[in-house]
Design a protein around this motif. Structure first.
Motif, PDB file in Angstrom:
ATOM      1  N   ALA A 192       0.825  -1.209   0.000  1.00 31.43           N
ATOM      2  CA  ALA A 192       0.000   0.000   0.000  1.00 31.43           C
ATOM      3  C   ALA A 192       0.859   1.259   0.000  1.00 31.43           C
ATOM      4  CB  ALA A 192      -0.932  -0.004   1.214  1.00 31.43           C
ATOM      5  N   LYS A 244      -3.302   1.313  -3.514  1.00 31.90           N
ATOM      6  CA  LYS A 244      -2.359   1.897  -4.464  1.00 31.90           C
ATOM      7  C   LYS A 244      -2.997   2.181  -5.826  1.00 31.90           C
ATOM      8  CE  LYS A 244       1.159  -0.777  -5.336  1.00 31.90           C
ATOM      9  NZ  LYS A 244       2.402  -1.520  -5.032  1.00 31.90           N
ATOM     10  N   GLY A 259      -2.826  -4.359  -0.768  1.00 28.08           N
ATOM     11  CA  GLY A 259      -2.059  -3.148  -1.025  1.00 28.08           C
ATOM     12  C   GLY A 259      -2.482  -2.453  -2.302  1.00 28.08           C
TER      13      GLY A 259
END
Length: 437
Positions: free
Chosen positions: A319, A360, A356
């Motif tokens: 992330a 992202k 993540g």
């Protein structure tokens, strides 16, 4: 032989960039710019056929690597090839051969063949040591370390861990330090022992310009090893780790100048509250080089469950901007993993990588979650389970007490979806349209 990075800098768009841009759903011009600057790498070896180019870096999906390979005590190539097949079946993006037992050339070539279309990485330091010290021939000479690198490149290895940033000075400081374990990296420990015994400088550090020439010839990727990564959370972000990271940042710039793809490996063991700052620090000092994290494990008390501790750290790291996750299995710190443990480690790492990516990449990644969540709300078990990370395991659990119910056997007739469905039907019968939001 020109390289993809050099072509990107000249404004060209080779087929490999187009393949990655299409696979990742990114603009090819943005991708070319990131490749030209070294913020994205495309892993491949021009000598290896049948391999799909793998994009790693800024703006791309977080990738997951699976380690396989023999040990000095367990040499079962059939088992290692089965691990490769499991890695491919359950969604690994790359495979590393870490073998140190048996005929290493033969094992590597078999793994390269079985792994296609996935890229394969190796750690040449292991073989240099096993061919000399382990056979009673004394320490390898400087040239032997480099010759093994070239042999791996000729075989078609796509990326390689090169422990170039641990200098003799750092090795001396490490063994005199008050770390819980001075060096936990296997390759780093071998090189440190070599330097301390011979009094010579790290052959990879000393000959890095020539190594760049070799990698440029095959357009393969250097993965700069983190020999001094912390092997315990109490050692995280000490002077040794940071000093090696600074050295790696210098090597990143040299690789970029040579037009060679390069990424940097990271820790290791890091407390939960320092995972994000670790990623930010690495990205800052390397000007956005792709980050390959080995975990990171956020606690030292979970032997047998280190794949879970690693997944916690890996999700935070992904992330925050980490690009490539090396899986950890339940056997970490305990044993060579079995094929089933390879699967467990891979699934845990893939969960972390995707968690993540939701942060992202936003909806591009979360669309998968929406598909599964909407199917769950409809009690559409087939769509939900077939689109999960491990459908086989999900179906086995779903049917373990029978499947005659529309709901799962946990809630049965009190399933929230069924209860609300009855309420919605009553409202509809009265002419009231329930909200679908």
């Amino acid at each position: 032989m020109t390289t993809l990075m050099r072509i990107a800098r000249s404004g060209g768009t080779p087929p490999e960039l187009e393949i990655v841009a299409r696979e990742e759903g990114v603009d090819v011009n943005k991708l070319r710019h990131r490749v030209a600057e070294g913020r994205v790498i495309i892993v491949r070896n021009v000598k290896r056929e049948g391999v799909k180019p793998l994009g790693i870096g800024e703006g791309l999906r977080t990738k997951v690597n699976v380690n396989v390979g023999t040990s000095t005590h367990v040499v079962n190539i059939d088992m290692e090839l089965e691990k490769v097949r499991i890695a491919k079946q359950y969604g690994a993006d790359a495979i590393m051969d870490l073998s140190i037992g048996g005929d290493l050339d033969e094992i590597r070539r078999l793994i390269l063949r079985e792994s296609a279309p996935l890229p394969v990485g190796t750690v040449p330091t292991y073989q240099a040591w096993m061919e000399t010290v382990a056979k009673g021939k004394g320490l390898p000479d400087e040239d032997h370390f480099i010759k093994v690198v070239e042999r791996h490149l000729k075989d078609g290895v796509d990326f390689m861990t090169i422990h170039a940033a641990i200098t003799r000075e750092l090795a001396e400081k490490a063994v005199k330090s008050n770390r819980i374990q001075p060096i936990v990296s296997r390759g780093g420990a071998l090189l440190a022992a070599w330097m301390l015994e011979t009094g010579s400088e790290n052959p990879y550090w000393k000959n890095f310009d020539y190594i760049l020439e070799l990698f440029a010839e095959y357009d393969a990727t250097i993965s700069l090893g983190d020999s001094l990564r912390p092997g315990a959370i109490h050692d995280a972000h000490d002077q040794l780790q940071i000093a090696e990271l600074v050295n790696n940042a210098r090597l990143v710039e040299k690789a970029r100048q040579a037009g060679v793809m390069v990424m940097v490996e990271g820790p290791g063991h890091v407390p939960l509250d320092r995972v994000v700052e670790d990623v930010k620090l690495m990205k800052a000092v390397t000007r956005g080089a792709p980050y390959y994290v080995l975990g990171p494990l956020v606690t030292d008390v979970a032997p047998g469950y280190d794949h879970i501790g690693s997944a916690i750290g890996a999700a935070l790291a992904a992330a925050a901007g980490a690009d490539f996750i090396c899986y950890v299995t339940p056997a970490e710190h305990l044993s060579l993993p079995t094929p089933e443990q390879v699967k467990e480690g891979l699934i845990a790492a893939r969960i972390a990588a995707h968690a993540g990516d939701i942060v992202k990449l936003g909806e591009k990644a979360a669309a998968w979650d929406r598909l599964v969540a909407e199917a769950r709300a409809r009690l559409d078990w087939r769509t939900m389970i077939d689109n999960s990370l491990d459908p086989e395991r999900a179906w086995k659990i779903h049917t373990q007490f029978g499947t005659n119910l529309p709901s799962c056997t946990m809630c049965g007739s009190l399933c929230a979806c069924l209860v609300l469905e009855k309420w919605a039907r009553k409202l509809k019968g009265k002419g009231v349209q329930p909200s679908t939001k």
